[in-house]
Each structure stands twice: as C-alpha cells, then as structure tokens.
Design an enzyme around this catalytic site. Structure first.
Site, PDB file in Angstrom:
ATOM      1  N   GLU A 392       7.432   1.686  -1.467  1.00  0.00           N
ATOM      2  CA  GLU A 392       6.089   2.211  -1.257  1.00  0.00           C
ATOM      3  C   GLU A 392       5.432   1.616  -2.904  1.00  0.00           C
ATOM      4  O   GLU A 392       4.202   1.943  -2.720  1.00  0.00           O
ATOM      5  CB  GLU A 392       6.396   4.008  -1.340  1.00  0.00           C
ATOM      6  CG  GLU A 392       6.974   4.881  -0.607  1.00  0.00           C
ATOM      7  CD  GLU A 392       6.703   4.003   1.114  1.00  0.00           C
ATOM      8  OE1 GLU A 392       5.254   3.710   1.074  1.00  0.00           O
ATOM      9  OE2 GLU A 392       7.438   3.993   2.066  1.00  0.00           O
ATOM     10  N   HIS A 395       3.112  -1.180  -2.013  1.00  0.00           N
ATOM     11  CA  HIS A 395       2.074  -0.315  -1.308  1.00  0.00           C
ATOM     12  C   HIS A 395       0.932  -0.280  -2.470  1.00  0.00           C
ATOM     13  O   HIS A 395      -0.070   0.074  -2.430  1.00  0.00           O
ATOM     14  CB  HIS A 395       1.928   0.471  -0.768  1.00  0.00           C
ATOM     15  CG  HIS A 395       2.462   0.723   0.654  1.00  0.00           C
ATOM     16  ND1 HIS A 395       2.306  -0.443   1.590  1.00  0.00           N
ATOM     17  CD2 HIS A 395       3.938   0.421   1.870  1.00  0.00           C
ATOM     18  CE1 HIS A 395       2.590  -1.191   2.527  1.00  0.00           C
ATOM     19  NE2 HIS A 395       3.971  -0.365   2.577  1.00  0.00           N
TER      20      HIS A 395
END
Length: 602
Positions: A392, A395
């Site tokens: 994450e 991202h």
C-alpha cells in the site's frame, strides 16, 4: 480471556489517519458541500457555448476543474470516514450525501463531453496547441480517443443519473459482509482462548499452525456465506448485468472491451495472461504437492493452503518495526522516497488496526489535495502484513509523485500501473529480508521467506488470474443471454478451483462459496491487473536493483507519469513491455525456481 476488536471510538488518535490535510473538520466539509452547487453552476453557465472559441473553452475547463477538484475532496473525505466505520450512522449519512452530490454534479455537467465532441477535431487540436491549454491538453487528447463511445447529451445525462443506483450491489455486498455477517461468524477457540472470527481475523486463523483452528474457522466462515448464497449471488449478478448494460449502452463489443479500451490495453493482454498461466499450472500443482508433504498431511484441504510451512520462525513484528523494515528494504529507491513514506506511515497517512465496522483488507486512496491515505488492518502476528504495508505504501508513493508532477486533469494513473508500484515494493522487502536471513545463517528464516514468497506470487499471479478467468466467464454468460444463478456461479468457480489447485486438493461441498465473497469482483476486470502488475514489478525490481542510476531514474519517470501516458506506454518508459507475454512467463519462471528450491530444502 477473549481477544476483542475495539469500537472506533476506542481507537487511539495516533493509530488513525489524520484527514485534516483534506478538510480540517467535519464542519469545513459541510461548508464545501454547501458551496459545491455554486461551482457546478459556474460550469453549467457555459452550456451551449463551448464551441464559440478557445477562450470560452479554456474558461469552461478551468471552472470544470474547480468543480471536479472540490467534488473529489468532498467524496474522498466522506468515503474514508465511512470505510473506517460502516457502523457510524453519521459517517454513512455523510457518505450518502457525497454520493448524491456526485451524481447531481455528473448529471448537471453531462453536457461537457458531448459538446466537446461536437467541436471539429482539427479545430479542437489547433486550440489545444496554445500554451495556456497545457494543463488540459492530455485530457483533451484522451477524450478524443474515447470519442467514438461518448453518447449524445441526453444519453450521457441518463447514464449519469443512474450512477448512484449502479453502486447498490457493491454497497449492499459491503454492508452485508463487513457489518451484518461480521457479527454472526462467532468465535474460534485458540488454545484456551475464544477469539472473534471476522473478515479480517479470518486470515490470521488461516495462518494458525493448529489445523483444528483452521478447520474450525473455515467451516464457521463459509457456512454463514452459504446461508446467504441466494442474496450474494443476486448482488453479484446485478453487478455483472450493470457492467453489460453500460458496455452495450456505449457500443462496446463486450464488457471486457469496455473495461480495457479506456487505458488502451489490448484484449490480447488479458487473454495471453490466462493462456500463459494455464501453460504453467504444472508448477502450481507441484507446489501444492510439496505443501502436502511439508505439512505431513494425508489429504490437503482448502484450509491448509495459507499456513506458513516453517513452524519455528517467530513472525511477530510491531507496526513501528514494520515501518523500519520498509525504510531499509526500499533504500535502493533513495532517501527522499523512504523518508517521505515512513514519515507518512508514522504520522497520519495510515489507519493502522482493525476496529468494529471497519472495512476489511487494505487499500491506498489519494486525491489531488491532501495525503495519499492508507487503510490497514495491521496484525503484528502476521508477517504478511509487513508486505501489505509496503504494498500500500507503493500505491501511496505512486500517488504522491503523480500529484506533484502533473496538473489535476491528468494526474490520476491507472490501476494497471498502480499494481506495479505496489508489488515492486513487496519484491524489495522480500529480497531485503531474505538477505538478512542468509547473512545471519538463519536457514529456518530462509525457508520461511521462500515459502512465503511462493505464496505471495501464487496469490498475486495465479490466484488473481483464476479470479480474472471467473469474471470473464460470468460476463460472457450474461452477454450470451444466460442468467447467473447461485448454482451456475458455484459450478463455474468449482471447476476453476479444481483446475488451478490440481489433484492434491480436496474441497468441501461449500468451498466454491469463495467465488461469491471476493469484494474486487464488484469492480469488474480489476483483479487481472494484480497478475500483470507483479509480472512487471518482478522485472522492474530486478532491473533497478541490478542496474544503476539510469534504471532508477527510468522507474521514477514511470512513477511521475501519473495519467500523462497510457499504461502500456508508461511501463515501456520504465523498461518493460506488457504487450509481450514475456513478463508473465518470466514471473512464472521465478515462481518455478522458488518451488524447485523449496522442493530441495523442505
């Protein structure tokens, strides 16, 4: 003593994300929502005038940008609060009003695309060549590419009006699984302790070395899904029918065509992925044979596929320790990258732990204003959550670079690209931890990491391709006029389970219910990007770590591209060609090497 999950109100502030980078308070959000109609009205004043000349079009685009940016912030803030606690009626109300405002704005501004479409293309390109159109040039170019599938003003208005109702299936599924069903799974006995079974703790139980714990959690979990199979199947069928409706309304050849066309991804990329994976299933079957042998089982069951194969390795890692692992592992990307990411993880970017009503799993969600936020359900007993943090974080850093290197109208990169940045980070974490284990002579940790990496590649490359194949079959059936019943959906999924898992696996009568509990299926043709993403990421991670400054700069050029290039093009800039089957086959070869190594050492 039972291990309980806290209510949202009992979670310490340091463990929650700080949304003040978007709005400093709920009242500030309310003021923005109240002011949104005026921004929308300013754009609507240009209706019927966009073709009058370049100055008028430019003024309209600036007003349009202001309205979209405000709407993005309003929606983003409300969505994050809602995802953090779906039990919070105030947050649910705020999210509902944001969705209504979004639909209202889309409806009122639905004239934009058809009016721009009506402008002579040669003239439009001439206007956009002016320097003051620089922030909007890529938006216009991409618009022209989509032109053949943009409908008339009235038709676009009708499609925009059904925007909110179109989310009903996904919303209902989320509430059913994350709130209602989460209250009914009960507890699982772990030693002398009763622990809550939820969508999030399910993964923890599947990693438990006690097979009785895994079996108990598995059966309690799926019996509840099976009790609701008709409702869930109807929700998924509704979602597929919505996809088919939208594709047909716009004139695409199929739902898959509609999903891939906007990003200029050839259909061959999707089909080549499935075909390539089918040709490499023998390695996957060999892996399950090794797993059965390593666990000392007479029969391999579905609840045996996630537990770590090496029992003696301590995997407890605090949140703060996980952040430092990310800092050290991602060092090849430079200090600016690691400092920014780690500071964010420790100071307000991340919502760290599970609470009642919180969405399961993990995601990164950023907009043009504010921080690129990360939702986690971090568990310090699951080392996979360290990889999730890095994933994450990839991202979010992709979002950070995209925002800081592109104008608003072309900053947003595609999911196809996003899964590269995230799995790239996972690969670097794996290589870092494996080297630590090797250098210290910790052979048990080496075995553990190799086994876990095999599981990670399996989950991202093979499993997501299986999901992608299920989605494709479901949509093709509806497009051929066959309704999706619970029995048909389960039959399709069971056949895929048997194909992918091979002869070693023994399934339960309700194992095929797995196909009806995957949230990503409500964003059609999304999951294949995990498989293409890890294929590209493995290639790029090797290129950056074995290369020099130029290879790293190529990778950063990709991160900074945002939405300024189509995904296949931006990945070519980074150094990988996804139109070729080579990256997928290379990823399969990497998996084969790890499996062969495991065969020797376990």
């Amino acid at each position: 003593m039972s291990k309980t999950i806290p209510a949202r109100k009992d979670v310490p502030a340091k463990d929650k994300w700080d949304l003040s980078s978007i709005f400093k308070s709920d009242s500030e959000w309310e003021a923005a929502l109240k002011g949104l109609p005026e921004l929308t009205k300013k754009v609507a004043a240009f209706k019927g005038k966009l073709a009058q000349g370049p100055d008028t079009l430019l003024s309209a685009l600036k007003a349009y940008q202001d309205a979209l940016l405000s709407m993005e912030c309003i929606y983003h803030y409300a969505s994050l609060e809602h995802e953090a606690d779906e039990d919070d009626t105030t947050a649910t109300d705020r999210y509902g009003r944001a969705m209504m405002a979004y639909t209202q704005q889309e409806t009122e501004l639905s004239f934009i695309d058809p009016e721009i479409q009506a402008i002579d293309e040669k003239l439009l390109r001439e206007w956009c060549s002016r320097p003051d159109f620089a922030d909007y040039r890529i938006y216009i170019e991409k618009f022209l590419y989509l032109k053949k599938y943009i409908l008339s003003e009235k038709e676009e208005r009708i499609l925009s009006l059904q925007g909110q109702p179109a989310q009903t299936a996904e919303t209902a599924f989320s509430v059913l699984t994350n709130v209602d069903l989460n209250k009914t799974f009960g507890t699982v006995k772990v030693g002398a302790e009763e622990q809550q079974l939820t969508e999030t703790t399910w993964g923890v139980f599947m990693h438990n070395q006690d097979r009785a714990v895994r079996e108990q959690a598995y059966k309690k979990f799926y019996v509840k899904f099976e009790e609701h199979q008709n409702t869930i199947a109807a929700l998924y069928a509704g979602s597929v029918n919505q996809d088919v409706f939208t594709a047909r309304a716009r004139g695409y050849d199929s739902s898959l065509h509609a999903a891939l066309y906007g990003n200029k991804v050839p259909l061959s990329v999707y089909h080549n992925l499935i075909d390539c994976i089918h040709k490499n299933l023998d390695t996957l079957h060999k892996y399950y044979s090794i797993r059965k042998r390593a666990l000392g089982l007479e029969e391999l069951r579905h609840w045996d596929v996630y537990v770590p194969l090496v029992k003696s390795v301590q995997t407890k890692t605090s949140y703060e320790e996980a952040v430092e692992i990310c800092r050290n592992a991602l060092a090849p990307l430079g200090k600016e990258y690691t400092d920014r990411l780690c500071d964010g993880l420790l100071n307000g970017w991340a919502d760290r732990y599970e609470n009642i009503g919180k969405r399961s799993g993990a995601f990164s969600s950023g907009c043009y204003v504010g921080n690129p936020y990360i939702l986690l359900n971090y568990n310090d007993e699951t080392i996979r959550d360290v990889f999730t943090m890095a994933h994450e974080g990839g991202h979010s850093m992709h979002s950070w670079y995209s925002v800081h290197n592109n104008p608003f109208m072309c900053y947003d990169y595609t999911i196809f690209e996003a899964e590269v940045a995230s799995t790239f980070n996972e690969e670097l974490v794996f290589e870092y931890l494996l080297k630590q284990a090797t250098d210290s002579g910790n052979t048990d940790m080496e075995k553990f990491l190799l086994a876990m990496r095999a599981d990670d590649i399996l989950a991202t490359l093979f499993r997501q391709t299986m999901f992608a194949e299920f989605e494709l079959k479901a949509h093709e059936l509806v497009e051929a006029g066959t309704p999706l019943t619970p029995e048909l959906l389960r039959k399709i999924y069971r056949e895929l389970l048997e194909l992918y898992f091979g002869p070693e696996m023994h399934f339960e009568a309700n194992s095929d219910m797995e196909g009806l509990r995957i949230p990503h299926f409500y964003s059609a043709f999304y999951v294949y990007k995990y498989a293409t993403g890890i294929s590209a990421a493995l290639a790029l991670a090797n290129r950056v770590t074995s290369g020099g400054e130029q290879e790293r700069e190529d990778y950063f050029a990709f991160l900074k591209s945002g939405g300024s290039r189509y995904p296949i093009e931006s990945l070519k800039v980074a150094g990988v060609d996804m139109e070729s089957v080579e990256p997928v086959q290379s990823a399969c070869d990497t998996f084969r090497r790890i499996v062969d190594e495991l065969d020797k050492i376990i």
